[in-house]
Scaffold this motif. Structure first.
Motif, PDB file in Angstrom:
ATOM      1  N   THR A   1      39.306  45.728  56.557  1.00  0.00           N
ATOM      2  CA  THR A   1      39.307  44.309  56.189  1.00  0.00           C
ATOM      3  C   THR A   1      40.409  43.522  56.883  1.00  0.00           C
ATOM      4  O   THR A   1      40.600  42.341  56.601  1.00  0.00           O
ATOM      5  CB  THR A   1      39.482  44.167  54.660  1.00  0.00           C
ATOM      6  OG1 THR A   1      40.700  44.811  54.253  1.00  0.00           O
ATOM      7  CG2 THR A   1      38.315  44.796  53.920  1.00  0.00           C
TER       8      THR A   1
ATOM      9  N   HIS B   1      41.484  40.550  53.040  1.00  0.00           N
ATOM     10  CA  HIS B   1      40.714  40.003  51.935  1.00  0.00           C
ATOM     11  C   HIS B   1      39.714  41.016  51.387  1.00  0.00           C
ATOM     12  O   HIS B   1      38.963  41.647  52.142  1.00  0.00           O
ATOM     13  CB  HIS B   1      39.985  38.738  52.370  1.00  0.00           C
ATOM     14  CG  HIS B   1      40.915  37.609  52.704  1.00  0.00           C
ATOM     15  ND1 HIS B   1      41.842  37.122  51.795  1.00  0.00           N
ATOM     16  CD2 HIS B   1      41.080  36.879  53.838  1.00  0.00           C
ATOM     17  CE1 HIS B   1      42.531  36.145  52.359  1.00  0.00           C
ATOM     18  NE2 HIS B   1      42.091  35.981  53.596  1.00  0.00           N
ATOM     19  N   HIS B   2      39.713  41.156  50.056  1.00  0.00           N
ATOM     20  CA  HIS B   2      38.782  42.037  49.337  1.00  0.00           C
ATOM     21  C   HIS B   2      38.948  43.509  49.713  1.00  0.00           C
ATOM     22  O   HIS B   2      38.012  44.293  49.566  1.00  0.00           O
ATOM     23  CB  HIS B   2      37.331  41.602  49.570  1.00  0.00           C
ATOM     24  CG  HIS B   2      37.074  40.168  49.222  1.00  0.00           C
ATOM     25  ND1 HIS B   2      37.303  39.655  47.956  1.00  0.00           N
ATOM     26  CD2 HIS B   2      36.628  39.122  49.985  1.00  0.00           C
ATOM     27  CE1 HIS B   2      36.999  38.357  47.945  1.00  0.00           C
ATOM     28  NE2 HIS B   2      36.602  38.013  49.154  1.00  0.00           N
ATOM     29  N   HIS B   3      40.154  43.888  50.146  1.00  0.00           N
ATOM     30  CA  HIS B   3      40.314  45.298  50.508  1.00  0.00           C
ATOM     31  C   HIS B   3      40.216  46.207  49.293  1.00  0.00           C
ATOM     32  O   HIS B   3      39.883  47.392  49.429  1.00  0.00           O
ATOM     33  CB  HIS B   3      41.658  45.521  51.233  1.00  0.00           C
ATOM     34  CG  HIS B   3      42.862  45.520  50.363  1.00  0.00           C
ATOM     35  ND1 HIS B   3      43.612  44.394  50.115  1.00  0.00           N
ATOM     36  CD2 HIS B   3      43.467  46.524  49.657  1.00  0.00           C
ATOM     37  CE1 HIS B   3      44.625  44.689  49.329  1.00  0.00           C
ATOM     38  NE2 HIS B   3      44.568  45.983  49.032  1.00  0.00           N
ATOM     39  N   GLU B   4      40.474  45.651  48.102  1.00  0.00           N
ATOM     40  CA  GLU B   4      40.347  46.480  46.901  1.00  0.00           C
ATOM     41  C   GLU B   4      38.886  46.839  46.618  1.00  0.00           C
ATOM     42  O   GLU B   4      38.579  47.941  46.142  1.00  0.00           O
ATOM     43  CB  GLU B   4      40.985  45.783  45.689  1.00  0.00           C
ATOM     44  CG  GLU B   4      40.205  44.643  45.086  1.00  0.00           C
ATOM     45  CD  GLU B   4      40.308  43.327  45.863  1.00  0.00           C
ATOM     46  OE1 GLU B   4      39.884  42.296  45.313  1.00  0.00           O
ATOM     47  OE2 GLU B   4      40.809  43.333  47.004  1.00  0.00           O
ATOM     48  N   VAL B   5      37.975  45.934  46.945  1.00  0.00           N
ATOM     49  CA  VAL B   5      36.543  46.199  46.745  1.00  0.00           C
ATOM     50  C   VAL B   5      36.060  47.238  47.743  1.00  0.00           C
ATOM     51  O   VAL B   5      35.384  48.218  47.384  1.00  0.00           O
ATOM     52  CB  VAL B   5      35.723  44.896  46.888  1.00  0.00           C
ATOM     53  CG1 VAL B   5      34.231  45.186  46.758  1.00  0.00           C
ATOM     54  CG2 VAL B   5      36.167  43.866  45.856  1.00  0.00           C
TER      55      VAL B   5
END
Length: 486
Positions: free
Chosen positions: A310, A322-326
């Motif tokens: 990401t 951005h949104h690396h946790e998802v």
């Protein structure tokens, strides 16, 4: 003096201390061990305490599980222990092992082995050996290639295991290439020993691990999983993890860890995600209270694995993920599935990875009580671990920023405690149950009840507890909007 020779130079006081430990530990178990040794001798067989049992005795931490080897074959071993052992199990019989129990000690007695891999098979080819010397040579490391013969307590150490134990070095009895070729899992085990015992891997073994890393592909996912779990829950997993990455072993079964070594260029500076991750793991360990917590440590290890995929650089040169946790949660689930971890363990680690960034909007003062309720509800029984993971993730060197993050999280925990004192957040349920929903809406069990239940739960999280009349009015308002009632 060569490096190899230097590894064998030890302080006599260290050896003496190790020997004293061994005497004390062996005296503790000798009533059972010696009695068993006499029974084998009477039957015309040898019996030797070996492997990890001897190593742990020397370290002064021998447990209740004892490992023995013998020239007796399984049927002969059974004949010796029947009528003496309080319980017997034969689950390891195909590998020449008979297990039994006596006076609270679990004993595993294995026929001398000369097992090896055929360089293609994932499983060992088990062949019985004929001597103690042959059995010790096929063992993984010198510190596990020592024996105490019973009942006479004769100590055998043909490969310098006692000296290596004092020097805290992991070395193979024969050449590393021969040892790792027989069982490639030993390369991973070397890293595990470094993590568990805080030992250094001998340079020759390290070089072979780097050279032969691809051989790990011959080993089943389950065996790799078990060794890796022991490594990660060891006393010093950071050392073990660095060995996995530096030798290329991680690339064979956990490439996401190696992938964290993001390139840092002069135009898009950002912190080293790999080093940050190792620091987070170390921080997480400091929060443990009841021994190693694999779920917490694994979540700390995997929390940022989504960053490489990401990574982006804005027009201002700033790096973002951005949104690396998802993405990271999805990658974590796939990797743990590939390693055959149980579904419940995988689900918990994955949830922590997905939730680890949720806190970072709190300090801006944007969270309502509803947001706090959702945070607690989404975390469920993982809330305590999520607290620890989130705090561990603060690795900034900016003291003012670190202090502010800590203060913000203190405030969040205090707020959670306040709301929990008013409401039972651990058991948030709609204000109407399924029976009340069906009765009020006049519908049978089915999807409509589930949708109504979810709506009421969301309402409960948003507004807190509702009285019965208000809850019924809200449900009817929702049902009319959905066209369920007129």
């Amino acid at each position: 003096m060569s490096e190899a020779a230097a590894s064998h130079t030890t302080d006599r006081r260290e050896l003496t201390a190790a020997q004293r430990n061994a005497v004390a530990e062996l005296l503790r178990v000798s009533p059972v061990a010696d009695e068993l040794g006499r029974r084998f001798a009477a039957a015309g067989h040898e019996l030797h305490l070996v492997g990890g049992s001897v190593r742990d005795a020397l370290l002064g931490r021998l447990g209740e599980d004892l490992d023995f080897c013998t020239d007796a074959h399984p049927d002969q071993t059974l004949a010796v222990v029947r009528g003496w052992a309080e319980a017997i199990w034969e689950t390891g019989r195909e590998f020449g092992t008979i297990g039994c129990q006596r006076d609270g000690l679990r004993l595993e007695i294995t026929t001398f082995r000369a097992e090896s891999y055929d360089q293609v098979s994932r499983n060992p080819v088990v062949e019985y050996g004929t001597s103690l010397a042959e059995d010790l040579r096929r063992r993984d490391f010198t510190v596990n290639a020592m024996a105490v013969s019973l009942p006479e307590h004769r100590f055998t150490d043909p490969y310098g295991g006692l000296a290596d134990l004092a020097a805290k070095v992991v070395r193979t009895p024969g050449t590393p290439a021969e040892s790792f070729g027989d069982d490639p899992l030993r390369m991973l085990r070397a890293a595990r020993f470094a993590a568990q015992l805080r030992f250094a891997v001998h340079p020759d073994a390290y070089a072979a691990m780097s050279r032969m890393a691809a051989d790990l592909d011959r080993i089943t996912a389950e065996r790799i999983r078990d060794e890796f779990t022991k490594l990660l829950t060891g006393a010093d997993p950071i050392t073990g993890l660095r060995l996995l990455v530096d030798t290329g072993l991680a690339e064979r079964f956990l490439p996401e860890l190696t992938g964290l070594k993001l390139e840092i260029d002069e135009h898009a500076q950002h912190k080293d995600v790999y080093e940050h991750t190792l620091t987070v793991v170390r921080n997480a360990i400091s929060y443990e209270q009841d021994g190693p917590d694999f779920i917490l440590r694994m979540a700390a290890l995997m929390h940022d694995v989504g960053k490489p995929a990401t990574k982006s650089v804005g027009s201002d040169g700033r790096v973002s993920f951005h949104h690396h946790e998802v993405v990271g949660a999805r990658m974590t689930k796939a990797r743990m599935k590939a390693l055959r971890y149980p579904k419940d363990v995988t689900a918990k680690v994955t949830a922590l990875v997905a939730l680890h960034l949720r806190f970072y909007g709190y300090g801006r003062g944007e969270w309502t009580d509803s947001a706090v309720r959702r945070y607690v509800t989404d975390a469920g029984d993982l809330l305590s671990r999520l607290h620890k993971l989130t705090r561990s993730d603060c690795t900034t060197r900016n003291r003012r920023k670190a202090a502010q993050l800590a203060a913000d999280y203190d405030a969040l925990e205090e707020r959670i405690a306040r709301i929990e004192a008013e409401e039972d957040l651990a058991r948030v349920r709609p204000d109407l149950d399924g029976n009340a929903i069906m009765e009020l809406l006049g519908v049978p069990p089915g999807p409509i009840v589930g949708r109504a239940w979810k709506h009421l739960k969301d309402l409960r999280l948003e507004k807190g507890p509702l009285d019965r009349d208000t809850a019924e009015a809200e449900l009817l308002r929702w049902a009319r909007a959905e066209g369920i009632v007129g």
